[in-house]
Enzyme design. Structure first.
Site, PDB file in Angstrom:
ATOM      1  N   GLU A  51       0.848  -1.211   0.000  1.00  0.00           N
ATOM      2  CA  GLU A  51       0.000   0.000   0.000  1.00  0.00           C
ATOM      3  C   GLU A  51       0.876   1.252   0.000  1.00  0.00           C
ATOM      4  O   GLU A  51       0.596   2.219  -0.702  1.00  0.00           O
ATOM      5  CB  GLU A  51      -0.896   0.040   1.245  1.00  0.00           C
TER       6      GLU A  51
ATOM      7  N   ASP B 107      -6.243  -2.579   8.698  1.00  0.00           N
ATOM      8  CA  ASP B 107      -6.989  -3.346   7.696  1.00  0.00           C
ATOM      9  C   ASP B 107      -6.396  -4.740   7.532  1.00  0.00           C
ATOM     10  O   ASP B 107      -7.114  -5.740   7.464  1.00  0.00           O
ATOM     11  CB  ASP B 107      -6.961  -2.630   6.340  1.00  0.00           C
TER      12      ASP B 107
HETATM   13  C1  GLA Z   1      -7.615   3.082   5.801  1.00  0.00           C
HETATM   14  C2  GLA Z   1      -6.191   2.647   6.159  1.00  0.00           C
HETATM   15  C3  GLA Z   1      -6.096   2.156   7.593  1.00  0.00           C
HETATM   16  C4  GLA Z   1      -6.720   3.124   8.574  1.00  0.00           C
HETATM   17  C5  GLA Z   1      -8.107   3.570   8.090  1.00  0.00           C
HETATM   18  C6  GLA Z   1      -8.672   4.663   8.932  1.00  0.00           C
HETATM   19  O1  GLA Z   1      -8.472   1.991   5.779  1.00  0.00           O
HETATM   20  O2  GLA Z   1      -5.756   1.633   5.289  1.00  0.00           O
HETATM   21  O3  GLA Z   1      -4.753   1.889   7.925  1.00  0.00           O
HETATM   22  O4  GLA Z   1      -5.882   4.220   8.803  1.00  0.00           O
HETATM   23  O5  GLA Z   1      -8.078   4.023   6.753  1.00  0.00           O
HETATM   24  O6  GLA Z   1      -8.937   4.238  10.207  1.00  0.00           O
END
Ligand code: GLA
Length: 385
Positions: free
Chosen positions: A159, A170
């Site tokens: 990512e 996530d």
């Molecule tokens: C996205 C990012 C996570 C987190 C969320 C917000 O999903 O990938 O790492 O920061 O936003 O909570």
């Protein structure tokens, strides 16, 4: 069924029996943007997911394809002559394969077919499911031992290479989720605990605003992270024990209020309070207190709207529409922001009536059709055959 569709597609095309892996999407009950601040999060894996069928092919090529929206295929040549990938998802796959090769994992050629039902850009972590599921399937077909913790780190790194400076929530939710439970993760030391989230007589419902985001391309996500980091480095000037907002108290923050920008101050104070909301939500869930859980959702949403500034007018509208309805205990935008779904806690007997009332109010104001998903909490990435 999606699983058999992916399996049949693979078997017919490649004439061999594949290994099958399912990687779920995720929701987050509370704890938004706290992960990269070494704070608390409370996500859960969902039943929607991506299915992968993989098998060795005795060549030097890794051939990956999906057939869901339209047929898309990419070929990654292990001898180093890959084409440029034109499909967006291909960039994730390419990043993962490059990281693995840089880390000296030995990869063989294999075929991979995948397909899923996680809406893209809806705040349900389709990209974490893609990355974690792909690495898990790849490890199985290559006989590589890669722990789930390591898979999370590789997926997160992918990512970052694409451009989203995300935290680890996530990936952990997708990998370690457990049926009927939320995952209480402390992102500072990665310790985790499961928290049952069934509230008797109440249901969790997702409403997709159908405003999609692309966090990796929209740099607003990264800007929030930069704000938080600026505040940390200001406080760290006089306290070398402070490495993240997790180490910062409300008093520390007040001391730099006049030095940092007002926007950065508001954003940092949001994070401090959001961590606290995660702890309060766990207590509310343990007490079976739907009223309190709903209040915390609403508090979180409006803080994201006014102080962290990651919601949109449409998401605010979905939340305020629910706020006026009996039996809608509370709701909030979920995920990185700027679009996607709200998560709503609604009295089960009123779910049909009130969710359609929210949809109607939303359509009237925006002209957009939102969608309802009844939330089912599932298991993290696993092999299904
Ligand atoms: C996205 C990012 C996570 C987190 C969320 C917000 O999903 O990938 O790492 O920061 O936003 O909570």
């Amino acid at each position: 069924m999606l699983k058999s569709k992916v399996e049949t597609f693979f078997t017919e095309k490649y004439n061999s029996k594949p290994i099958l892996v399912k990687a779920p999407g995720r929701v987050n009950l509370i704890g938004e943007h706290t992960d990269y601040n070494m704070g608390y999060v409370l996500p859960a894996a969902i039943d929607k997911g991506i299915y992968f069928a993989v098998q060795k092919n005795d060549t030097k090529n890794i051939v990956i394809e999906t057939f869901l929206n339209q047929a898309e295929q990419i070929v990654f040549k292990l001898n180093g002559h890959s084409h440029t990938f034109t499909f967006f998802w291909g960039n994730y796959i390419k990043a993962i394969l490059e990281i693995l090769l840089e880390e000296k994992y030995t990869l063989k050629g294999f075929d991979c077919v995948f397909g899923g039902d996680i809406p893209i850009g809806a705040g349900l972590s389709s990209s974490a499911a893609l990355c974690c599921g792909f690495i898990y399937a790849l490890a199985a077909v290559n006989d590589l031992k890669i722990s789930k913790g390591k898979i999370a780190l590789i997926a997160q790194q992918a990512e970052h290479r694409i451009g989203l400076n995300c935290g680890i929530m996530d990936q952990y939710a997708v990998l370690f989720g457990k049926k009927e439970n939320a995952l209480f993760l402390d992102c500072k030391d990665i310790s985790r605990q499961y928290v049952p989230i069934n509230l008797q007589g109440y249901s969790w419902v997702l409403i997709n605003s159908n405003i999609t985001h692309n966090l990796a391309v929209d740099s607003e996500y990264n800007k929030r992270r930069n704000s938080c980091e600026r505040v940390v480095s200001e406080i760290a000037k006089s306290n070398n024990k402070v490495h993240s907002l997790r180490d910062v108290t409300a008093t520390d923050l007040e001391k730099v209020k006049a030095i940092v920008s007002h926007t950065d101050y508001l954003r940092a104070s949001y994070i401090l309070e959001e961590n606290n909301r995660v702890l309060r939500m766990i207590t509310a869930l343990e007490n079976g207190d739907a009223q309190k859980s709903g209040e915390i959702l609403l508090e979180g949403h409006w803080a994201m709207s006014t102080r962290f500034e990651i919601t949109t007018e449409e998401l605010d509208l979905l939340v305020s529409a629910g706020q006026q309805l009996e039996g809608v205990m509370g709701s909030r935008m979920m995920g990185g922001g700027f679009g996607g779904c709200t998560i709503n806690l609604i009295k089960t007997e009123l779910v049909a009536e009130q969710s359609s009332a929210i949809l109607t109010a939303y359509r009237k104001e925006t002209g957009i059709d939102a969608e309802i998903y009844h939330l089912k909490i599932g298991d993290g990435v696993h092999r299904i055959a």
